[in-house]
Design an enzyme around this catalytic site. Structure first.
Site, PDB file in Angstrom:
ATOM      1  N   TYR A 102       0.857  -1.233   0.014  1.00 43.46           N
ATOM      2  CA  TYR A 102       0.183  -0.090  -0.024  1.00 43.46           C
ATOM      3  C   TYR A 102       0.933   1.248  -0.101  1.00 43.46           C
ATOM      4  O   TYR A 102       0.636   2.021  -0.767  1.00 43.46           O
ATOM      5  CB  TYR A 102      -0.727  -0.008   1.209  1.00 43.46           C
ATOM      6  CG  TYR A 102      -1.661   1.340   1.453  1.00 43.46           C
ATOM      7  CD1 TYR A 102      -2.672   1.531   0.649  1.00 43.46           C
ATOM      8  CD2 TYR A 102      -1.269   2.004   2.214  1.00 43.46           C
ATOM      9  CE1 TYR A 102      -3.180   2.781   0.599  1.00 43.46           C
ATOM     10  CE2 TYR A 102      -2.165   3.113   2.688  1.00 43.46           C
ATOM     11  CZ  TYR A 102      -3.124   3.630   1.953  1.00 43.46           C
ATOM     12  OH  TYR A 102      -3.538   4.914   1.989  1.00 43.46           O
ATOM     13  N   GLU A 123     -11.455   5.868   5.155  1.00 37.93           N
ATOM     14  CA  GLU A 123     -11.116   6.712   6.238  1.00 37.93           C
ATOM     15  C   GLU A 123     -12.134   6.958   7.323  1.00 37.93           C
ATOM     16  O   GLU A 123     -11.714   7.016   8.520  1.00 37.93           O
ATOM     17  CB  GLU A 123     -10.648   8.104   5.618  1.00 37.93           C
ATOM     18  CG  GLU A 123      -9.434   7.931   4.760  1.00 37.93           C
ATOM     19  CD  GLU A 123      -8.133   7.559   5.476  1.00 37.93           C
ATOM     20  OE1 GLU A 123      -7.973   7.539   6.679  1.00 37.93           O
ATOM     21  OE2 GLU A 123      -7.115   7.373   4.867  1.00 37.93           O
ATOM     22  N   TRP A 175      -5.255   1.777  10.611  1.00 36.05           N
ATOM     23  CA  TRP A 175      -5.268   1.510   8.901  1.00 36.05           C
ATOM     24  C   TRP A 175      -5.189   0.329   8.409  1.00 36.05           C
ATOM     25  O   TRP A 175      -5.740  -0.175   7.661  1.00 36.05           O
ATOM     26  CB  TRP A 175      -4.338   2.641   8.464  1.00 36.05           C
ATOM     27  CG  TRP A 175      -4.481   2.498   6.580  1.00 36.05           C
ATOM     28  CD1 TRP A 175      -3.586   2.480   5.833  1.00 36.05           C
ATOM     29  CD2 TRP A 175      -5.671   3.155   6.113  1.00 36.05           C
ATOM     30  NE1 TRP A 175      -4.309   2.519   4.675  1.00 36.05           N
ATOM     31  CE2 TRP A 175      -5.444   2.968   4.912  1.00 36.05           C
ATOM     32  CE3 TRP A 175      -7.235   3.489   6.536  1.00 36.05           C
ATOM     33  CZ2 TRP A 175      -6.395   3.330   3.667  1.00 36.05           C
ATOM     34  CZ3 TRP A 175      -7.839   3.869   5.506  1.00 36.05           C
ATOM     35  CH2 TRP A 175      -7.617   3.815   4.223  1.00 36.05           C
TER      36      TRP A 175
END
Length: 187
Positions: free
Chosen positions: A18, A40, A48
């Protein structure tokens, strides 16, 4: 030769991928911007990596982040989402995805695209920071404060300044790769 990466992603192949391929790359596609906005908002209060591990499940559950479809979700669809163990099952966040999709469409109508609206906060250009360490990187900025306030005024939910700064980082509105990271000059 070993690539120098931002410290936060090291040690997890999904995180590293990522970081290497997506984080900080400027995004201007409304569907992708909506995807990151939803992810988000679901990340609020979580890590995350938790969201990244469930990202494909989110794509399936939320019709590949088709905001037109999401804006029309029924109570039955909401209940289906709340029973889906592949995503974060939080009623307020599920409801916010629907509300945010509706407001996302309104912004498109008012500005021509969400891209034009959201990138307007940074005058259409990536802010390139020069952090030497991860510890220097702020959680919020005056720009994320303004963005959060404006989105809330437009009816968006779970768009606090910290969430919006993470959104700015993810979508390349700011380049917060540390200066020693191999991606710093690439994005």
């Amino acid at each position: 030769m070993t690539k120098h990466r931002c410290k936060w992603c090291i040690g997890d192949p999904l995180y590293e991928s990522y970081h290497d391929n997506e984080w900080g790359v400027p995004l201007h596609d409304d569907r992708l911007l909506f995807e990151f906005l939803v992810l988000e908002t679901f990340q609020a209060g979580l890590s995350w990596i938790t969201i990244l591990r469930k990202r494909e499940n989110f794509r399936l559950a939320f019709d590949n982040f088709d905001y037109h479809k999401i804006a029309q979700y029924t109570d039955q669809k909401k209940e289906e989402l709340l029973q889906n163990s592949g995503i974060i099952r939080n009623k307020l966040k599920v409801n916010s995805a629907i509300t945010n999709a509706q407001n996302f469409i309104k912004i498109q109508e008012d500005f021509g695209s969400f891209d034009r609206y959201i990138w307007g906060f940074v005058d259409g250009k990536t802010i390139k920071n020069a952090w030497k360490s991860q510890e220097e990187i702020p959680a919020t900025t005056p720009i994320s404060d303004r963005m959060s306030k404006d989105l809330k005024k437009r009816g968006f939910k779970f768009v606090g300044s910290t969430v919006m700064y993470a959104f700015m980082q993810a979508t390349g509105m700011v380049n917060d790769h540390t200066v020693d990271c191999f991606r710093y000059n690439e994005v």
